[in-house]
Design a protein around this motif. Structure first.
Motif, PDB file in Angstrom:
ATOM      1  N   GLY A 131      34.558  -2.189 -80.012  1.00 45.79           N
ATOM      2  CA  GLY A 131      35.726  -2.638 -80.023  1.00 45.79           C
ATOM      3  C   GLY A 131      36.938  -1.539 -79.423  1.00 45.79           C
ATOM      4  O   GLY A 131      37.896  -2.006 -79.434  1.00 45.79           O
ATOM      5  N   SER A 132      36.510  -0.504 -78.954  1.00 45.80           N
ATOM      6  CA  SER A 132      37.490   0.317 -78.615  1.00 45.80           C
ATOM      7  C   SER A 132      38.279   0.061 -77.254  1.00 45.80           C
ATOM      8  O   SER A 132      37.716  -0.429 -76.178  1.00 45.80           O
ATOM      9  N   THR A 133      39.560   0.480 -77.294  1.00 44.91           N
ATOM     10  CA  THR A 133      40.412  -0.094 -76.090  1.00 44.91           C
ATOM     11  C   THR A 133      39.995   1.031 -75.065  1.00 44.91           C
ATOM     12  O   THR A 133      39.513   2.085 -75.288  1.00 44.91           O
ATOM     13  N   PRO A 134      40.398   0.907 -73.795  1.00 46.38           N
ATOM     14  CA  PRO A 134      40.050   1.842 -72.703  1.00 46.38           C
ATOM     15  C   PRO A 134      40.910   3.385 -72.928  1.00 46.38           C
ATOM     16  O   PRO A 134      40.452   4.275 -72.876  1.00 46.38           O
ATOM     17  N   TRP A 135      41.973   3.023 -73.643  1.00 45.78           N
ATOM     18  CA  TRP A 135      42.875   4.252 -73.785  1.00 45.78           C
ATOM     19  C   TRP A 135      42.234   5.216 -75.015  1.00 45.78           C
ATOM     20  O   TRP A 135      42.125   6.148 -74.985  1.00 45.78           O
ATOM     21  N   GLU A 136      41.580   4.425 -76.063  1.00 46.65           N
ATOM     22  CA  GLU A 136      40.813   5.111 -77.212  1.00 46.65           C
ATOM     23  C   GLU A 136      39.515   5.544 -76.669  1.00 46.65           C
ATOM     24  O   GLU A 136      39.317   6.623 -77.100  1.00 46.65           O
ATOM     25  N   ILE A 137      38.989   4.912 -75.808  1.00 45.15           N
ATOM     26  CA  ILE A 137      37.756   5.692 -75.257  1.00 45.15           C
ATOM     27  C   ILE A 137      37.970   6.956 -74.373  1.00 45.15           C
ATOM     28  O   ILE A 137      37.574   7.685 -74.418  1.00 45.15           O
ATOM     29  N   ILE A 138      39.136   6.842 -73.598  1.00 41.66           N
ATOM     30  CA  ILE A 138      39.642   8.019 -72.898  1.00 41.66           C
ATOM     31  C   ILE A 138      39.978   9.159 -73.869  1.00 41.66           C
ATOM     32  O   ILE A 138      39.497  10.408 -73.654  1.00 41.66           O
ATOM     33  N   ILE A 139      40.960   8.855 -74.885  1.00 35.74           N
ATOM     34  CA  ILE A 139      41.374   9.886 -75.753  1.00 35.74           C
ATOM     35  C   ILE A 139      40.181  10.276 -76.757  1.00 35.74           C
ATOM     36  O   ILE A 139      39.991  11.809 -77.034  1.00 35.74           O
ATOM     37  N   LYS A 140      39.526   9.458 -77.304  1.00 37.37           N
ATOM     38  CA  LYS A 140      38.650   9.917 -78.408  1.00 37.37           C
ATOM     39  C   LYS A 140      37.110  10.033 -77.959  1.00 37.37           C
ATOM     40  O   LYS A 140      36.292  10.425 -78.807  1.00 37.37           O
ATOM     41  N   VAL A 141      36.875   9.783 -76.841  1.00 35.49           N
ATOM     42  CA  VAL A 141      35.195   9.877 -76.250  1.00 35.49           C
ATOM     43  C   VAL A 141      35.352  10.668 -74.964  1.00 35.49           C
ATOM     44  O   VAL A 141      34.731  11.609 -75.159  1.00 35.49           O
ATOM     45  N   LEU A 142      35.930  10.049 -74.080  1.00 34.99           N
ATOM     46  CA  LEU A 142      35.711  10.903 -72.735  1.00 34.99           C
ATOM     47  C   LEU A 142      36.168  12.164 -72.555  1.00 34.99           C
ATOM     48  O   LEU A 142      35.323  13.343 -72.484  1.00 34.99           O
ATOM     49  N   ILE A 143      37.548  12.664 -73.030  1.00 39.11           N
ATOM     50  CA  ILE A 143      37.965  13.879 -73.020  1.00 39.11           C
ATOM     51  C   ILE A 143      37.497  14.948 -73.924  1.00 39.11           C
ATOM     52  O   ILE A 143      36.987  15.863 -73.565  1.00 39.11           O
ATOM     53  N   PRO A 144      37.047  14.508 -75.328  1.00 38.25           N
ATOM     54  CA  PRO A 144      36.479  15.321 -76.271  1.00 38.25           C
ATOM     55  C   PRO A 144      34.886  15.854 -76.126  1.00 38.25           C
ATOM     56  O   PRO A 144      34.706  16.680 -75.931  1.00 38.25           O
ATOM     57  N   GLU A 145      34.306  14.657 -75.351  1.00 32.10           N
ATOM     58  CA  GLU A 145      32.809  14.941 -75.132  1.00 32.10           C
ATOM     59  C   GLU A 145      32.877  16.180 -73.900  1.00 32.10           C
ATOM     60  O   GLU A 145      31.828  16.703 -73.566  1.00 32.10           O
ATOM     61  N   ALA A 146      33.719  15.671 -72.876  1.00 30.81           N
ATOM     62  CA  ALA A 146      33.840  16.584 -71.729  1.00 30.81           C
ATOM     63  C   ALA A 146      34.448  17.839 -71.803  1.00 30.81           C
ATOM     64  O   ALA A 146      34.646  18.564 -70.891  1.00 30.81           O
ATOM     65  N   MET A 147      35.151  18.202 -72.988  1.00 32.71           N
ATOM     66  CA  MET A 147      36.040  19.267 -73.284  1.00 32.71           C
ATOM     67  C   MET A 147      35.325  20.669 -72.690  1.00 32.71           C
ATOM     68  O   MET A 147      35.910  21.541 -71.963  1.00 32.71           O
ATOM     69  N   SER A 148      34.124  20.814 -73.080  1.00 38.37           N
ATOM     70  CA  SER A 148      33.375  22.029 -72.818  1.00 38.37           C
ATOM     71  C   SER A 148      33.449  22.383 -71.076  1.00 38.37           C
ATOM     72  O   SER A 148      33.750  23.476 -70.676  1.00 38.37           O
ATOM     73  N   SER A 149      32.835  21.351 -70.752  1.00 34.39           N
ATOM     74  CA  SER A 149      32.785  21.394 -68.873  1.00 34.39           C
ATOM     75  C   SER A 149      34.476  21.479 -68.462  1.00 34.39           C
ATOM     76  O   SER A 149      34.379  22.321 -67.483  1.00 34.39           O
TER      77      SER A 149
END
Length: 221
Positions: A131-149
């Motif tokens: 139930g995450s919102t698009p904003w939560e997915i961006i901030i809490k999932v996409l950016i942290p998971e991609a941070m190394s790259s």
């Protein structure tokens, strides 16, 4: 020659190295501020994205591609009127930040886009299922998971900007490139040019090492 006035040469290198750091890192910061949102939007609006919008994606993608098509030597001259409008002058260290930022922003956008696309789709689907919102997915999932790259991509951006800043010496932009052009080339002081090249190589190697170290730490986390 550098050996005839070593103190003067040292002060010159210290000043212009500081100018190079100033130009590159301010330009990188501005490019991240502009390019990161664009890169994120390119990912989430693509086909199958969490906020699919193919028209917006195509328009932004075209703008980014156009921005990446200009050789920097042409871009810095073409942007002189715009730079003069913003800064008040088109010559000097601060003025060079404008074309450097504009040249780097599309590159950063593609770096962010490619980095986020590497994130496991399963993680995104799990976040959506929770139930995450698009904003939560961006901030809490996409950016942290991609941070190394992303860190590695930003490191590459900084290195490219070091090269661009050296070309800025052609229009009196300051920095180490200015030493190579104004003193090494125009005044035939090739010892200064050689030292400048060595400093640029050391600077690039240092930036790459720092970027790799940070990326490894982020990857472990």
């Amino acid at each position: 020659m550098i050996f005839e006035n070593p103190i003067g040469a040292l002060l010159l290198f210290l000043r212009e190295t500081g100018n190079t750091f100033y130009m590159v890192f301010v330009s990188t910061l501005i490019a991240i501020i502009i390019g990161m949102p664009i890169g994120i939007i390119l990912v989430i609006t693509e086909k199958g994205g969490i906020k699919e919008n193919l028209k917006l994606n195509k328009v932004l993608g075209t703008i980014v591609n156009i921005g990446r098509s200009f050789p920097f030597a042409i871009l810095i001259i073409a942007l002189m009127p715009f730079t003069r409008l913003i800064i008040g002058t088109s010559i000097g260290t601060t003025a060079t930040i404008v074309p450097l930022s504009i040249a780097a922003a599309p590159f950063v956008a593609r770096v962010i886009e490619s980095s986020i696309k590497e994130v496991d789709k399963g993680i995104i689907e799990a976040a959506i299922a929770m139930g995450s919102t698009p904003w939560e997915i961006i901030i809490k999932v996409l950016i942290p998971e991609a941070m190394s790259s992303i860190i590695l991509g930003i490191t590459l951006t900084i290195i490219n900007l070091i090269g661009y800043s050296a070309m800025a010496g052609l229009v009196g932009g300051g920095g180490l490139g200015n030493i190579a052009i104004q003193y090494g080339y125009y005044r035939y002081d090739f010892s200064l040019m050689i030292v400048t090249i060595i400093l640029l190589i050391i600077l690039v190697q240092l930036i790459q090492w720092i970027g790799n170290s940070i990326a490894k730490k982020m990857n472990k986390k």
